[in-house]
Structures are given as structure tokens and as C-alpha cells.
Design a protein around this motif. Structure first.
Motif, PDB file in Angstrom:
ATOM      1  N   THR A 484      78.490  30.402 -11.633  1.00  0.00           N
ATOM      2  CA  THR A 484      79.389  31.482 -11.226  1.00  0.00           C
ATOM      3  C   THR A 484      78.607  32.536 -10.456  1.00  0.00           C
ATOM      4  O   THR A 484      77.544  32.976 -10.904  1.00  0.00           O
ATOM      5  CB  THR A 484      80.064  32.126 -12.449  1.00  0.00           C
ATOM      6  N   PHE A 485      79.139  32.922  -9.299  1.00  0.00           N
ATOM      7  CA  PHE A 485      78.526  33.960  -8.473  1.00  0.00           C
ATOM      8  C   PHE A 485      79.368  35.233  -8.561  1.00  0.00           C
ATOM      9  O   PHE A 485      80.559  35.221  -8.232  1.00  0.00           O
ATOM     10  CB  PHE A 485      78.442  33.512  -7.014  1.00  0.00           C
ATOM     11  N   PHE A 486      78.747  36.323  -9.004  1.00  0.00           N
ATOM     12  CA  PHE A 486      79.402  37.629  -9.003  1.00  0.00           C
ATOM     13  C   PHE A 486      78.996  38.331  -7.700  1.00  0.00           C
ATOM     14  O   PHE A 486      77.868  38.809  -7.553  1.00  0.00           O
ATOM     15  CB  PHE A 486      79.002  38.435 -10.239  1.00  0.00           C
ATOM     16  N   ILE A 487      79.933  38.369  -6.770  1.00  0.00           N
ATOM     17  CA  ILE A 487      79.661  38.773  -5.392  1.00  0.00           C
ATOM     18  C   ILE A 487      79.773  40.292  -5.224  1.00  0.00           C
ATOM     19  O   ILE A 487      80.762  40.901  -5.643  1.00  0.00           O
ATOM     20  CB  ILE A 487      80.650  38.093  -4.430  1.00  0.00           C
ATOM     21  N   THR A 488      78.759  40.872  -4.595  1.00  0.00           N
ATOM     22  CA  THR A 488      78.809  42.282  -4.201  1.00  0.00           C
ATOM     23  C   THR A 488      79.076  42.344  -2.701  1.00  0.00           C
ATOM     24  O   THR A 488      78.418  41.664  -1.911  1.00  0.00           O
ATOM     25  CB  THR A 488      77.495  42.998  -4.533  1.00  0.00           C
ATOM     26  N   GLY A 489      80.034  43.192  -2.306  1.00  0.00           N
ATOM     27  CA  GLY A 489      80.514  43.185  -0.931  1.00  0.00           C
ATOM     28  C   GLY A 489      79.567  43.756   0.095  1.00  0.00           C
ATOM     29  O   GLY A 489      79.485  43.261   1.222  1.00  0.00           O
ATOM     30  N   ASN A 490      78.815  44.809  -0.269  1.00  0.00           N
ATOM     31  CA  ASN A 490      77.978  45.480   0.731  1.00  0.00           C
ATOM     32  C   ASN A 490      76.863  46.232   0.017  1.00  0.00           C
ATOM     33  O   ASN A 490      76.978  47.421  -0.251  1.00  0.00           O
ATOM     34  CB  ASN A 490      78.824  46.443   1.571  1.00  0.00           C
ATOM     35  N   GLY A 515      82.507  23.897  -5.656  1.00  0.00           N
ATOM     36  CA  GLY A 515      82.994  23.920  -7.028  1.00  0.00           C
ATOM     37  C   GLY A 515      82.450  25.039  -7.879  1.00  0.00           C
ATOM     38  O   GLY A 515      82.672  25.067  -9.093  1.00  0.00           O
ATOM     39  N   HIS A 516      81.714  25.971  -7.274  1.00  0.00           N
ATOM     40  CA  HIS A 516      81.242  27.124  -8.033  1.00  0.00           C
ATOM     41  C   HIS A 516      82.377  28.136  -8.188  1.00  0.00           C
ATOM     42  O   HIS A 516      83.313  28.167  -7.389  1.00  0.00           O
ATOM     43  CB  HIS A 516      80.056  27.777  -7.319  1.00  0.00           C
ATOM     44  N   GLN A 517      82.274  28.958  -9.201  1.00  0.00           N
ATOM     45  CA  GLN A 517      83.270  30.007  -9.395  1.00  0.00           C
ATOM     46  C   GLN A 517      82.796  31.284  -8.711  1.00  0.00           C
ATOM     47  O   GLN A 517      81.615  31.642  -8.782  1.00  0.00           O
ATOM     48  CB  GLN A 517      83.497  30.276 -10.880  1.00  0.00           C
ATOM     49  N   ILE A 518      83.713  31.954  -8.046  1.00  0.00           N
ATOM     50  CA  ILE A 518      83.404  33.208  -7.365  1.00  0.00           C
ATOM     51  C   ILE A 518      84.088  34.343  -8.116  1.00  0.00           C
ATOM     52  O   ILE A 518      85.278  34.260  -8.431  1.00  0.00           O
ATOM     53  CB  ILE A 518      83.873  33.159  -5.904  1.00  0.00           C
ATOM     54  N   ALA A 519      83.329  35.384  -8.408  1.00  0.00           N
ATOM     55  CA  ALA A 519      83.852  36.534  -9.139  1.00  0.00           C
ATOM     56  C   ALA A 519      83.379  37.808  -8.449  1.00  0.00           C
ATOM     57  O   ALA A 519      82.531  37.774  -7.554  1.00  0.00           O
ATOM     58  CB  ALA A 519      83.387  36.496 -10.594  1.00  0.00           C
ATOM     59  N   SER A 520      83.924  38.935  -8.860  1.00  0.00           N
ATOM     60  CA  SER A 520      83.631  40.211  -8.196  1.00  0.00           C
ATOM     61  C   SER A 520      82.550  40.988  -8.937  1.00  0.00           C
ATOM     62  O   SER A 520      82.522  41.028 -10.170  1.00  0.00           O
ATOM     63  CB  SER A 520      84.898  41.067  -8.109  1.00  0.00           C
ATOM     64  N   HIS A 521      81.682  41.609  -8.142  1.00  0.00           N
ATOM     65  CA  HIS A 521      80.649  42.501  -8.687  1.00  0.00           C
ATOM     66  C   HIS A 521      80.721  43.850  -7.968  1.00  0.00           C
ATOM     67  O   HIS A 521      79.698  44.502  -7.771  1.00  0.00           O
ATOM     68  CB  HIS A 521      79.278  41.857  -8.517  1.00  0.00           C
ATOM     69  N   THR A 522      81.930  44.222  -7.569  1.00  0.00           N
ATOM     70  CA  THR A 522      82.270  45.474  -6.879  1.00  0.00           C
ATOM     71  C   THR A 522      81.845  45.444  -5.413  1.00  0.00           C
ATOM     72  O   THR A 522      81.138  44.546  -4.966  1.00  0.00           O
ATOM     73  CB  THR A 522      81.670  46.723  -7.556  1.00  0.00           C
ATOM     74  N   TRP A 523      82.259  46.463  -4.689  1.00  0.00           N
ATOM     75  CA  TRP A 523      81.978  46.549  -3.262  1.00  0.00           C
ATOM     76  C   TRP A 523      80.526  46.914  -2.981  1.00  0.00           C
ATOM     77  O   TRP A 523      79.860  46.270  -2.173  1.00  0.00           O
ATOM     78  CB  TRP A 523      82.915  47.577  -2.622  1.00  0.00           C
ATOM     79  N   SER A 524      79.996  47.942  -3.658  1.00  0.00           N
ATOM     80  CA  SER A 524      78.643  48.391  -3.312  1.00  0.00           C
ATOM     81  C   SER A 524      77.773  48.677  -4.532  1.00  0.00           C
ATOM     82  O   SER A 524      76.825  49.447  -4.459  1.00  0.00           O
ATOM     83  CB  SER A 524      78.701  49.639  -2.426  1.00  0.00           C
ATOM     84  N   TYR A 557      88.074  37.488 -12.121  1.00  0.00           N
ATOM     85  CA  TYR A 557      86.920  37.743 -12.984  1.00  0.00           C
ATOM     86  C   TYR A 557      86.006  38.761 -12.304  1.00  0.00           C
ATOM     87  O   TYR A 557      85.823  38.727 -11.085  1.00  0.00           O
ATOM     88  CB  TYR A 557      86.128  36.459 -13.231  1.00  0.00           C
ATOM     89  N   MET A 558      85.421  39.657 -13.095  1.00  0.00           N
ATOM     90  CA  MET A 558      84.475  40.629 -12.549  1.00  0.00           C
ATOM     91  C   MET A 558      83.391  40.930 -13.579  1.00  0.00           C
ATOM     92  O   MET A 558      83.570  40.716 -14.776  1.00  0.00           O
ATOM     93  CB  MET A 558      85.184  41.930 -12.150  1.00  0.00           C
ATOM     94  N   ARG A 559      82.273  41.416 -13.062  1.00  0.00           N
ATOM     95  CA  ARG A 559      81.222  41.952 -13.937  1.00  0.00           C
ATOM     96  C   ARG A 559      80.852  43.334 -13.414  1.00  0.00           C
ATOM     97  O   ARG A 559      80.546  43.484 -12.225  1.00  0.00           O
ATOM     98  CB  ARG A 559      79.986  41.062 -13.954  1.00  0.00           C
TER      99      ARG A 559
END
Length: 754
Positions: A484-490, A515-524, A557-559
Motif C-alpha cells: 500500500t502506498f500512502f501518496i503525498t500530493g506535493n 495491484g497495489h493499493q493507493i491511499a492518501s497521505h494529504t496534499w503537503s 484510506y488515509m494515514r
């Protein structure tokens, strides 16, 4: 007899399928084989040397499989198999695996891992009880085969006269020392230490000390060697321990001992002090002068760290051995050395003109400037000084400026100047999309700290994508692993993730397609507990827009950054209103503290120690790491995957470890045409282009050349690649135009950053 014949026929059929070209079939065959080995129906193998040997050979062959899942499943089968083997077959499989550890053509971590799995699974002596017949037989095989291979070169089975196989702990001219082999030794001593003969313990100790004595061994290998010594010495007799101490004194007293070697020896003293304080106590007055003597060396800053490592365990030794020395004198000596080290470090670290300097500390999981800033009342900003003028940014230290160190998020203070976090992603807002709550996984204000399904491990990576993410995806593809990748936008000055011409969108598409899961780690990457509710909303919604621009939807999903989202601040309630599952963790690898080749072993140790706390049948784990760190991607991750496999765990996404089906992981935005989430499956068999060429089974998605495969079978991100003739089966093909088009100019009119 009929049942035995049926089982044998089943085993023969499964073994034949291990040569099938279909990796899925090989994996399923091993899975069925594992079920048979764990059942009582396979008990007859202990009396059938031919069948058990054939089965062992099949599993050894599967260990060399190019498909990671097949390798992992073969490793799982070894544990139950060794308890079905006759003693003759056990010795043979140990012999074959130990010989493979010296191979120049395969990844030797695999046979070393297999040896650890086998040793761990064998019957072992129990404390306070005489060894059972099975434990004695297992020790006999280990003593006959594995201990000699760990301690010296042995005659080769090749038939060549005078040919030998290098010892597992001997230095290889091309690969150096093997930390994996040291781990095998540690496991042997942990499991069979009480049965090891004096000569075997001496031989193991000498092999390990030859590594500690080597100045070129490297920090990671040396740390494992120190762990091995601390495992061996508790099994020494008093006479052996005294001889070992005498040998240490001789080395410490030698004028030919280098500074690096002396550091290692002091660390050795600390290791044995920790592992066996009762035996060590009487020898403390003998060793202490030599350890303290190291403080007199000119380059003593490095020595101090190792001396203090030794000092850490003194209180335990004193409590255990009060009658051996006068406590007040010992405490005085240690206090003096501690002050000397501390003072010396301060003198060394503060050069001329540095008294007024201030270092910017590294924040959890994010890259920050480490330059020293002068104390200057001019151009200040922050709570005391107010905002910077114009487009100037307010750095984390409270200075106005326009450099990357001033403006990059999350270090830039968003309330006191311009920051790159204020860059708004293009496209319509997502705040009107329904936030329907489905499934059984709780949403905010509840936080999730662990998985629910035993036997699973969810690896998660925060703060990316970044320059190392493509390498991580390549590694995960190699093992067939899903994370799972918790993606940060910028963040970290990388620019918004949906910026045309940048690699981030293509990497995120590749994550999803693989097939990985994408989740949010906020914008910045702001601390959600320390900003306003309006700013929290911006952090989540802007990241939604950017991810929607890439995928056609956004995660549920978010962290929270820094794992900070308190109920008191209202953050947890806000996440619930926005329809997010708030994901924390129960293993923190602390990789942000160990991002160097010399230090990453610290994260490995944290992971290994936690995973060893419970069996796969009893526990699952949710692990945090960061793909912005080089050592995490190029070192730690593969170690974790191998440890997960050898421990009998299954590597999964967060959604999988919570038994949440993939259709619940994202919200679709029906207002946009592009939706990778809707229009593609979860996996792709296409390999990612490594040379810019594409077509047929090679895709541009996730490549560094651009996401589109043009009619000339080349990857790129211009209209030539993404427009007429674009090949949708080998990359991304927008409906109109291409990546060279300007992004949508729409703004999130309903929210603002202020």
C-alpha cells in the motif's frame, strides 16, 4: 496402505507440476503440498527415505524459481518437511543448501534463509530437561553438516582432488562477508546452544571474531557478528569465558590494533556484558582499564560511542556482582568517562564561529535542509515576527526567502508566507462527491492500528512517489508482492503529482495497474492536529483532486502525517465526515532514522524483532516505511519481504489485511472521462519499458520515458506519443490531446488554504 499410496500419488503429481511453465500452477501446487505436509497423512515420509529425498529435491529446485511467490511458498514447505525427514535425508538437505551458499550464480540469501527456516523448525532441547531423541537426532545432523560449514572450508563433493568449499563465514572476494550466514549461525546457537560441544563453540566464536577483527567487514556485518558473539558466550564454560576475556585483553592491549578494530573490540565487550552479566562481572576490573584506555586515543570521538555502548550495561553487572568490586570507584570511573566523551563531542562539533548556529532537524519521514542558519533578526517570520512579504516563503527556522529550503513542504510555514503547498491542482473539486460508507472497516473517528486477519503482513510506504519509487515497484514486481502506498500530493519540492511531464502520475498509474493499493497521505504532509479544520479539509480535498486527475477516482484510506490526528483537535471527526479509514500501524521501522548503509540494520532489527514476537497463525502486522529513503528501497524492503516469507506470513495490502474488498478502496468521480480505476483490471502482465521502446508486452506506464506508447513504438509524453496512433494496450492514451496539453484551469472555489 491404500491411503499412503493415494497420498504418494498426490505428492508425485504435485512434484511434476513444479516444472510447469505457469507460475500460478507452480504456486498452487506448492500450496497443496504445504497442506499435505501439515497433515498427519504425510507422517509415513519419516520411514520412506526415497520419497522424502525426492520431495526435498523438488523443494530445493523451487527455491531457485524466478517467481518470488513460488520461492516463498517453497520456503514455507521446508519447515513441516524437515520434521518428516529421516535423519539421513535431513543431513543431505543441509549439505545441499549449505553448499549453495557459496554459489557465484544465485542469490545466496535464499539458501541461507532456507537453512534458518529448517533449523528453526527442528526439534530442540528444552531448558531443564534432557534432550529428546528427536532433538538429539536433529543436533547430530546440524553438528555433522552445518557447524563445520559455518566454521571452516570443507572438502568439495565435486570429486576433484583437493577441491574445497569455502566456509559460510569466510570472506568472499567478490561479495565480502555474508550477514545472512551469520544469521544462520545465530539460529543454530539459539536452537542447539545447550548441546554444542566446547570445540564447536570455540570454532564458532573464532569464525565470528575473524569478522569482528576485519576492518573492512562493514557496519551491518559487524553488528550481526556482535549479535552472534552475544549469543555464543552464554554457553561458554567458566574456563572458556576466561580464555575469551584474556584474548580480548591481548587484542585491546596490542599497539598494532587499529582504531576501527578497537571500536569493534569495545563493542564486543559491551555485547558480552549485556548477554551474560553474571559471567562478565568478575572480569570487569580486568577489562575496564583497556576500554577506558581507548579514550586517550587522538581520534576518540568514534571510540566514545562504543565505550558508552559498553557503559550502558554496567548497572546490570553491578547489581548482579556486588561482591566483586567497590561500587563507588566503578561508578566514578564510568561517570568520568561519560563526561569525557560528552565534553569531547561538544568540543569537536562546535567549530569557530558556530556557537550561535542552529541546525534544522530532520522531520519524520521527510527530507529537510541540514544547513546551519545564522541568527539574524532581519527577514524573520513566524508567530513572533508575522508573514513574509510578497512571494517569499517562511522556512521552518523562521526566515523569509525564495529557495527550495524556504519553500518546500512540509517545512515551509504555510501561515506565514508563500509555500509550494499553496499550488492548487487543476480540475473540478471533489467536495460534492458522495461519501457513502460501505463495508465493515470502521471510518473516522476510529483509528486502525492493526490488521484483523492472522498470518498477514501489510507493508505500507509513505510520502512518495519519489525518485526511488520506480526501483521499489521493480523490486515488488520481482517478488510478485502487493503493498500500500500512502501518496503525498506535493512534498519535498517534487511538485504536484499530476503535473504533466513529471513521472509521478505514471508511477501512480503503475501502482494501481500492478495491484497495489493507493491511499492518501494529504496534499503537503502537514500535521493535521496543528492546523485549522479548513486547512485539514484542503489537505485532503486537494490530494483527492490530484489523484482523481490521474486515476479517475480517489482513495477511502488515509494515514495522517506524523501519525498525528487527534480527537481533541477535531481531526478524527473530520476524517469521518470525509469518509476516510484512518490507518496507523503496529510496526514502525524507523527507516527515517537509519537511511545509510551503516545504519539500516537498525530498521531490519526492529522489523525482525517484532515479527518474531508471534507465530503467523496468531498475529498479523501493519508496517510503516517510506519510499523517499534510498536504503528503505534498496535494502530494507527486500529484507522485510524475505523475513515475511520465512516466517510463514503472507504479504498483502492494507485493504486485504482488513478483509475489505478492493471495490471499497476508492470513490469514482463520474464527472470525468478518464478512469483507470473503472476501465482497467487490478493487474497487468506487461513489463515496464526500460529503454523507451514499447508495444506488445512492453508498457510505458510507470516508465521514466513517459506514459504514452506512440505509433512508432516509443514511450513519451507529447502529442506525438499520446495523440493519433497512441497504443492503449501499451500505455496511457488520453481521449484527446496528450500530456503536452495544459492542465485544467479549474480551481477549488469552495475552499482555500487560509
Amino acid at each position: 496402505m491404500a491411503d499412503r499410496q493415494a497420498v504418494q500419488q498426490n505428492l508425485n503429481g504435485l512434484l511434476s507440476k513444479l516444472d510447469d511453465p505457469d507460475a500460478d500452477l507452480r504456486y498452487m501446487s506448492l500450496n497443496d503440498l504445504l497442506s499435505i505436509l501439515n497433515s498427519s497423512s504425510s507422517a509415513y515420509l519419516v520411514h520412506d527415505q526415497y520419497s522424502s529425498s525426492r520431495l526435498a529435491d523438488g523443494l530445493l529446485k523451487a527455491l531457485d524459481d524466478q517467481h518470488g511467490d513460488v520461492q516463498n511458498q517453497a520456503l514455507k514447505c521446508l519447515g513441516p518437511l524437515v520434521n518428516r525427514l529421516p535423519s539421513e535425508s535431513l543431513g543431505a538437505i543441509l549439505e545441499k543448501l549449505s553448499n549453495l551458499t557459496s554459489s557465484q550464480t544465485i542469490d545466496t540469501s535464499v539458501p541461507n534463509t532456507a537453512l534458518r527456516v529448517i533449523v528453526t523448525a527442528l526439534p530442540r532441547p528444552q531448558a531443564g530437561q534432557p534432550p529428546s531423541q528427536d532433538a538429539s537426532a536433529a543436533y547430530s545432523a546440524v553438528s555433522k553438516v552445518l557447524v563445520p560449514r559455518l566454521t571452516r572450508s570443507t572438502p568439495s563433493q565435486s570429486g576433484r582432488r583437493g577441491s574445497v568449499v569455502k566456509g559460510m563465514l569466510e570472506k568472499d572476494s567478490s561479495k565480502g562477508f555474508s550477514s545472512d550466514a551469520i544469521d544462520v549461525l545465530i539460529q543454530v546457537v539459539v536452537c542447539f546452544g545447550p548441546l554444542l560441544k566446547e570445540a564447536e563453540l570455540n570454532a564458532l566464536q573464532k569464525s565470528v571474531m575473524s569478522i569482528i577483527d576485519n576492518d573492512t567487514a562493514g557496519t551491518v556485518v559487524t553488528k550481526r557478528a556482535l549479535a552472534a558473539i552475544s549469543t555464543i558466550v552464554p554457553h561458554f564454560s567458566e574456563a572458556q569465558f576466561s580464555n575469551f576475556v584474556d584474548d580480548l585483553v591481548s587484542r585491546l592491549n596490542s599497539q598494532r590494533t587499529s582504531i576501527v578494530h578497537r571500536r569493534h573490540l569495545i563493542a564486543t565487550v559491551g555485547s558480552i556484558a549485556r548477554s551474560t552479566p553474571t559471567k562478565f562481572g568478575p572480569h570487569l576490573p580486568t577489562l575496564a582499564p583497556y576500554v577506558f584506555g581507548a579514550l586517550g586515543i587522538t581520534s576518540f570521538s568514534g571510540i566514545c560511542g562504543f565505550s558508552l555502548y559498553f557503559i550502558k550495561y554496567i548497572s546490570v553487572i553491578i547489581r548482579t556482582n556486588r561482591h566483586h568490586f567497590k561500587m563507588h570507584l566503578i561508578w566514578f570511573a564510568f561517570a568520568a568517562s561519560f563526561v569525557a566523551c560528552s565534553t569531547g563531542r561538544n568540543i569537536i562539533s562546535l567549530g569557530p564561529g558556530r556557537e550561535g548556529s542552529r541546525a534544522i532537524l530532520e522531520l519524520h519521514g521527510n527530507i529537510t535542509s541540514t544547513s546551519l542558519l545564522r541568527r539574524d533578526a532581519q527577514n524573520r517570520c513566524g508567530p513572533t515576527f508575522g508573514k513574509c512579504s510578497g512571494t517569499h516563503c517562511c522556512s521552518t527556522a523562521g526566515y523569509c526567502g525564495v529557495t527550495k529550503s524556504h519553500c518546500q513542504s512540509p517545512d515551509c510555514q504555510i501561515d506565514y508566507g508563500h509555500c509550494d503547498a499553496h499550488t492548487t491542482p487543476g480540475g473540478p473539486p471533489t467536495d460534492q462527491i458522495p461519501r457513502t460508507k460501505v463495508g465493515k472497516v470502521p471510518y473516522g473517528p476510529h483509528a486502525i492500528r492493526s490488521c484483523v486477519a492472522p498470518g498477514k503482513v501489510a507493508l505500507t510506504f509513505d510520502d512518495g512517489p519519489n525518485k526511488y519509487t520506480q526501483d521499489l515497484l521493480d523490486l515488488l514486481d520481482k517478488y510478485g508482492a502487493k503493498v500500500t502506498f500512502f501518496i503525498t500530493g506535493n512534498n519535498n519540492a517534487k511538485g504536484p503529482i499530476d503535473t504533466p511531464g513529471m513521472p509521478w502520475a505514471s508511477l501512480i498509474e503503475r501502482m494501481y495497474r500492478s495491484g497495489h493499493q493507493i491511499a492518501s497521505h494529504t496534499w503537503s504532509h502537514q500535521d493535521l492536529s496543528k492546523i485549522t479544520p479548513r486547512q485539514r479539509r484542503v489537505q485532503m480535498l486537494w490530494n483527492e483532486v490530484a489523484l482523481r486527475n490521474i486515476l479517475g477516482g480517489f482513495p477511502t484510506y488515509m494515514r495522517p502525517p506524523y501519525s498525528s490526528c487527534t480527537r481533541e483537535s477535531g481531526c478524527m471527526d473530520d476524517m469521518g465526515v470525509l469518509g476516510y479509514h484512518v490507518i496507523l500501524y503496529d510496526i514502525d521501522t524507523e527507516d527515517y532514522r537509519h537511511d545509510s548503509p551503516n545504519d539500516i540494520q537498525g530498521s531490519k532489527d526492529i522489523f525482525d524483532k517484532n515479527l518474531a514476537r508471534a507465530k503467523a497463525t496468531e498475529k498479523s502486522w501493519l508496517v510503516i516505511a517510506h519510499d523517499v529513503h534510498e536504503q528503505t528501497v534498496h535494502n530494507l524492503t527486500e529484507h522485510m519481504m524475505k523475513t515475511i516469507a520465512s516466517g510463514g506470513f503472507k504479504l498483502v495490502t492494507v485493504g486485504d489485511c482488513l478483509n475489505d474488498p478492493p471495490e471499497n478502496w476508492y470513490r469514482i468521480d463520474d464527472s470525468v472521462d478518464k478512469s483507470i480505476i473503472r476501465k482497467t483490471g487490478l493487474t497487468t502482465s506487461n513489463a515496464v519499458s526500460r529503454d523507451g521502446r514499447c508495444g506488445q508486452s512492453i508498457t510505458c506506464t510507470g516508465s521514466k520515458f513517459g506514459p504514452c506508447c506512440g505509433k512508432n513504438n516509443r514511450c513519451g509524453n507529447t502529442l506525438k506519443h499520446c495523440g493519433t496512433g497512441c497504443q492503449p494496450n501499451a500505455g496511457v492514451c488520453p481521449r484527446s490531446g496528450g500530456a503536452s496539453e495544459k492542465p485544467h484551469d479549474g480551481k477549488l472555489s469552495t475552499i482555500s488554504v487560509e
